[in-house]
Design an enzyme around this catalytic site. Sequence first.
Site, short mmCIF file in Angstrom:
data_model
loop_
_atom_site.label_atom_id
_atom_site.label_comp_id
_atom_site.label_asym_id
_atom_site.label_seq_id
_atom_site.Cartn_x
_atom_site.Cartn_y
_atom_site.Cartn_z
N CYS A 7 1.53 34.63 4.00
CA CYS A 7 2.86 35.25 4.16
C CYS A 7 3.95 34.24 3.81
O CYS A 7 4.97 34.60 3.21
CB CYS A 7 3.03 35.79 5.57
SG CYS A 7 2.16 37.35 5.87
N ASP B 106 -6.00 28.89 -6.75
CA ASP B 106 -6.51 28.33 -5.49
C ASP B 106 -6.29 26.82 -5.49
O ASP B 106 -6.51 26.14 -6.50
CB ASP B 106 -8.01 28.66 -5.34
CG ASP B 106 -8.50 28.43 -3.93
OD1 ASP B 106 -8.85 29.42 -3.26
OD2 ASP B 106 -8.54 27.26 -3.48
N HIS C 27 -7.41 38.49 0.81
CA HIS C 27 -7.28 37.88 -0.52
C HIS C 27 -8.58 38.05 -1.29
O HIS C 27 -9.66 38.08 -0.71
CB HIS C 27 -6.91 36.40 -0.41
CG HIS C 27 -7.81 35.59 0.47
ND1 HIS C 27 -7.73 35.62 1.85
CD2 HIS C 27 -8.83 34.74 0.18
CE1 HIS C 27 -8.64 34.82 2.37
NE2 HIS C 27 -9.33 34.28 1.37
N HIS D 282 1.32 41.83 4.92
CA HIS D 282 0.20 41.23 5.63
C HIS D 282 -0.86 42.28 5.99
O HIS D 282 -0.57 43.27 6.65
CB HIS D 282 0.65 40.52 6.91
CG HIS D 282 -0.49 39.81 7.59
ND1 HIS D 282 -0.79 38.49 7.33
CD2 HIS D 282 -1.42 40.25 8.46
CE1 HIS D 282 -1.86 38.16 8.03
NE2 HIS D 282 -2.26 39.20 8.72
N GLY E 139 -17.08 34.00 6.20
CA GLY E 139 -16.46 32.72 5.85
C GLY E 139 -14.98 32.81 5.55
O GLY E 139 -14.44 31.98 4.83
N HIS F 235 -10.85 36.39 -4.28
CA HIS F 235 -11.12 35.25 -5.14
C HIS F 235 -11.56 35.80 -6.49
O HIS F 235 -12.51 36.60 -6.56
CB HIS F 235 -12.26 34.40 -4.57
CG HIS F 235 -12.00 33.79 -3.23
ND1 HIS F 235 -11.60 32.49 -3.06
CD2 HIS F 235 -12.08 34.31 -1.97
CE1 HIS F 235 -11.46 32.22 -1.77
NE2 HIS F 235 -11.75 33.31 -1.08
N HIS G 75 -5.51 36.66 5.94
CA HIS G 75 -4.63 37.53 5.15
C HIS G 75 -5.49 37.93 3.96
O HIS G 75 -5.95 37.05 3.21
CB HIS G 75 -3.38 36.75 4.73
CG HIS G 75 -2.36 37.51 3.91
ND1 HIS G 75 -1.01 37.52 4.21
CD2 HIS G 75 -2.49 38.27 2.78
CE1 HIS G 75 -0.36 38.25 3.33
NE2 HIS G 75 -1.23 38.71 2.44
P1 AMP Z 1 -11.27 32.06 2.46
O1 AMP Z 1 -12.24 31.02 2.90
O2 AMP Z 1 -11.92 33.23 1.77
O3 AMP Z 1 -10.33 32.49 3.57
O4 AMP Z 1 -10.40 31.40 1.32
C1 AMP Z 1 -9.17 30.80 1.52
C2 AMP Z 1 -8.79 30.10 0.23
O5 AMP Z 1 -7.42 29.80 0.27
C3 AMP Z 1 -9.55 28.81 -0.01
O6 AMP Z 1 -10.27 28.90 -1.25
C4 AMP Z 1 -8.44 27.76 -0.06
O7 AMP Z 1 -8.70 26.75 -0.99
C5 AMP Z 1 -7.23 28.59 -0.43
N1 AMP Z 1 -5.94 28.07 -0.02
C6 AMP Z 1 -5.58 27.71 1.24
N2 AMP Z 1 -4.29 27.31 1.25
C7 AMP Z 1 -3.82 27.42 -0.03
C8 AMP Z 1 -2.57 27.16 -0.67
N3 AMP Z 1 -1.51 26.69 0.01
N4 AMP Z 1 -2.45 27.39 -2.00
C9 AMP Z 1 -3.52 27.86 -2.69
N5 AMP Z 1 -4.73 28.14 -2.15
C10 AMP Z 1 -4.89 27.92 -0.82
#
Ligand code: AMP
Length: 118
Positions: free
Chosen positions: A5, A28, A95, A44, A88, A97, A93
């Site tokens: 957010c 990422d 997202h 959110h 994992g 990949h 929030h």
């Molecule tokens: P998850 O484990 O599926 O919740 O993935 C969270 C992802 O967010 C991870 O791959 C992190 O590397 C990525 N991440 C966390 N903070 C940031 C950020 N400020 N900018 C870009 N990616 C982020």
Amino acid sequence: MCIFCKIVNGELPVNPVRENDDFLAFHDINPKAPAHILVIPKVHVDSFNDVSPEMMAGMTGFIQEVAEAVGIKESGYRVITNVGHNGGQEVKHLHWHVLGGAKLSWGHFADADPKDFF
Ligand code: AMP
């Protein structure tokens, strides 16, 4: 406020890929593949458990646009969303990949051996 957010609000900088009124895509910070893009809704939503079919419809087209924008649409890519503890999910929030840019490996995802469950 969660970190994604804060990214939507412009409080945390990211390397952006694409955005529209509803969704944002950015690189990422800890890439697991040559192309590793995160796609998030601007509002959110905790996780895939809570996403509406209507929002999913918009995200589907947006993810396809992102894959084209970063040049992995034809070579192939993987779309993953981690849900909850066992999935994992670290950032609570929703997202996606979007991973590509090289042949991706496909190994064991679980600490437990799947054969032990049959
Ligand atoms: P998850 O484990 O599926 O919740 O993935 C969270 C992802 O967010 C991870 O791959 C992190 O590397 C990525 N991440 C966390 N903070 C940031 C950020 N400020 N900018 C870009 N990616 C982020």
